[in-house]
Design an enzyme around this catalytic site. Structure first.
Site, PDB file in Angstrom:
ATOM      1  CE  LYS A 153     -54.536  50.288  12.765  1.00 57.77           C
ATOM      2  NZ  LYS A 153     -55.556  51.263  12.408  1.00 57.77           N
ATOM      3  CE  LYS A 212     -50.613  47.947   6.088  1.00 57.98           C
ATOM      4  NZ  LYS A 212     -51.989  48.083   6.567  1.00 57.98           N
ATOM      5  CE  LYS A 259     -53.538  55.737   6.356  1.00 56.56           C
ATOM      6  NZ  LYS A 259     -54.480  56.026   5.321  1.00 56.56           N
TER       7      LYS A 259
HETATM    8  P1  TYM Z   1     -56.564  52.318   5.224  1.00 57.83           P
HETATM    9  O1  TYM Z   1     -56.890  53.740   5.465  1.00 57.83           O
HETATM   10  O2  TYM Z   1     -55.550  51.657   6.086  1.00 57.83           O
HETATM   11  O3  TYM Z   1     -56.135  52.104   3.728  1.00 57.83           O
HETATM   12  C1  TYM Z   1     -56.960  52.564   2.665  1.00 57.83           C
HETATM   13  C2  TYM Z   1     -56.856  51.620   1.481  1.00 57.83           C
HETATM   14  O4  TYM Z   1     -55.491  51.517   1.065  1.00 57.83           O
HETATM   15  C3  TYM Z   1     -55.118  50.147   1.027  1.00 57.83           C
HETATM   16  N1  TYM Z   1     -53.700  50.043   1.437  1.00 57.83           N
HETATM   17  C4  TYM Z   1     -52.780  49.375   0.751  1.00 57.83           C
HETATM   18  N2  TYM Z   1     -52.854  48.692  -0.406  1.00 57.83           N
HETATM   19  C5  TYM Z   1     -51.705  48.128  -0.862  1.00 57.83           C
HETATM   20  N3  TYM Z   1     -50.511  48.215  -0.188  1.00 57.83           N
HETATM   21  C6  TYM Z   1     -50.409  48.900   0.976  1.00 57.83           C
HETATM   22  N4  TYM Z   1     -49.240  48.999   1.601  1.00 57.83           N
HETATM   23  C7  TYM Z   1     -51.579  49.521   1.488  1.00 57.83           C
HETATM   24  N5  TYM Z   1     -51.834  50.267   2.602  1.00 57.83           N
HETATM   25  C8  TYM Z   1     -53.143  50.569   2.544  1.00 57.83           C
HETATM   26  C9  TYM Z   1     -56.017  49.451   2.020  1.00 57.83           C
HETATM   27  O5  TYM Z   1     -56.127  48.072   1.755  1.00 57.83           O
HETATM   28  C10 TYM Z   1     -57.317  50.185   1.814  1.00 57.83           C
HETATM   29  O6  TYM Z   1     -58.017  49.661   0.708  1.00 57.83           O
HETATM   30  N6  TYM Z   1     -60.370  49.852   7.241  1.00 57.83           N
HETATM   31  C11 TYM Z   1     -59.953  50.616   6.088  1.00 57.83           C
HETATM   32  C12 TYM Z   1     -60.811  51.848   5.824  1.00 57.83           C
HETATM   33  C13 TYM Z   1     -62.267  51.577   5.700  1.00 57.83           C
HETATM   34  C14 TYM Z   1     -62.918  50.949   4.622  1.00 57.83           C
HETATM   35  C15 TYM Z   1     -64.299  50.971   4.929  1.00 57.83           C
HETATM   36  C16 TYM Z   1     -62.454  50.364   3.436  1.00 57.83           C
HETATM   37  C17 TYM Z   1     -63.239  51.956   6.593  1.00 57.83           C
HETATM   38  N7  TYM Z   1     -64.438  51.596   6.121  1.00 57.83           N
HETATM   39  C18 TYM Z   1     -65.246  50.414   4.068  1.00 57.83           C
HETATM   40  C19 TYM Z   1     -63.417  49.807   2.571  1.00 57.83           C
HETATM   41  C20 TYM Z   1     -64.781  49.833   2.897  1.00 57.83           C
HETATM   42  C21 TYM Z   1     -58.537  51.082   6.311  1.00 57.83           C
HETATM   43  O7  TYM Z   1     -58.057  51.208   7.399  1.00 57.83           O
HETATM   44  O8  TYM Z   1     -57.909  51.450   5.218  1.00 57.83           O
END
Ligand code: TYM
Length: 344
Positions: free
Chosen positions: A121, A204, A207
């Protein structure tokens, strides 16, 4: 190998999604669909829209508010029942940032600097990104450990962050000579733990990708979903009869994985069924399946979004339940760390 749980800790699931834009098929298959499965298995589940994480990069305030409500609608439309799971937005439960600060003092600069998501990022611009983006994984550890959660369902891209959460829990326990925080287990399961871009099978699905054609959004209508799948990048070869034959075909492998995850089948079974088929046959089948599975969710999201006050009420009620779990944990942490808490 699973580590024994500290006294007083019971199995509990926590996970979060950033409301920084709409939910994608990656979020759905890698996370949300699994959240629903875990809820339905009867384990205590706590799910959070991490708005404090979202602002580590710039968010337009009106869009953030809209995206948070829309993500909540997506959770409910996908099957999260706010009566069974706790569903809330992070900023309404201050325990997260309180524990996040303490973890900023536990985590080491070197650990954070090694996070690949930060490096991706920040890119070449690391002097100019927010301090919050650097500390992001410490707040994420706080999200989980404020509930002393033991299991965290996520997509593959969060694996390194969860390893850091384990390191923070272990260092806190060691530094303060307590057995307080559990060492969490990541749950990275299913056929679509890493859904790739529809335009480039090595990237990947995200969004934040500038091309909307690269992803399926949970707000896309049936025609848009079908058109995006029809135009998805592939190669000229037919599907092989085993997964081995997809080794160097990332785009084809991605579509097979998506099909499997949507159908609740294994990728092996999908190549078995479509062995020798051209994409001219496979893509329409995938489009039909995706529309059948996603359209009811999109329709329900639209219905829920017509009543934003009700969504806010659900998030508020969830936050109150979350607070009752997290507050005592954070108070114990203050005590362990040596803070005077004489105000109440
Ligand atoms: P975020 O918002 O990027 O994504 C949320 C969840 O979706 C999964 N994900 C995917 N899985 C498969 N293929 C993809 N292309 C894909 N894109 C996203 C992510 O692995 C995630 O599970 N840091 C985290 C948010 C967070 C969090 C937490 C998660 C904050 N605190 C505590 C678990 C526990 C994040 O940015 O997810």
């Amino acid at each position: 190998m699973t580590t024994p749980l500290p006294a007083g800790v019971t199995p509990r699931i926590f996970s979060g999604i950033q409301p920084s834009g709409g939910l994608t098929l990656g979020n759905y298959l890698g996370a949300l669909k699994r959240f629903v499965e875990k809820q339905d298995e009867g384990i205590e589940t706590v799910y959070c829209l991490v708005d404090m994480h979202a602002i580590t990069v710039w968010q337009d305030p009106a869009k953030l508010r809209h995206a948070t409500r829309e993500a909540a609608a997506g959770f409910i439309a996908a099957g999260i029942d706010p009566a069974r799971s706790i569903l809330f937005n992070q900023s309404q439960v201050t325990a997260h940032v309180e524990l996040g600060w303490i973890f900023n003092c536990v985590a080491r600069m070197g650990w954070m600097g090694r996070m690949t998501q930060f490096k991706d990022k920040a890119g070449k611009n690391s002097e100019n990104v927010s301090l919050g983006l650097f500390a992001y994984p410490a707040l994420m550890a706080a999200d989980i450990l404020a509930y002393r959660a033991t299991m965290v369902p996520v997509g593959e891209d969060q694996k390194q962050h969860l390893e850091l959460c384990r390191d923070i829990a272990i260092k806190f326990n060691n530094d303060y000579k307590v057995d307080f925080f559990p060492v969490v287990e990541p749950i990275i399961e299913g056929a679509a733990t890493r859904v790739m871009s529809l335009r480039d099978g090595t990237k990947k699905m995200s969004k934040s990708d500038p091309s909307d054609q690269s992803r399926i959004n949970l707000t896309d209508d049936a025609d848009t979903i079908a058109a995006k799948i029809r135009k998805a990048k592939t190669d000229p070869e037919p599907l092989p009869d085993s997964l081995e034959g997809l080794k160097d075909r990332p785009e084809a492998r991605n579509l097979v994985n998506i099909y499997a995850a949507l159908a609740g089948a294994t990728p092996d079974a999908v190549v078995g069924e479509y062995a020798g088929a051209q994409f001219g046959k496979f893509k329409p089948a995938l489009a039909d399946l995706a529309v059948a599975k996603l359209s009811p969710i999109t329709t329900e999201m639209t219905r829920l979004m017509a009543d934003p006050a009700e969504i806010d009420r659900i998030l508020g009620a969830g936050a109150e339940r979350a607070e009752t779990l997290a507050r005592p944990v954070v108070e114990q942490v203050y005590d362990i760390v040596g803070m005077i808490r004489s105000r109440r």
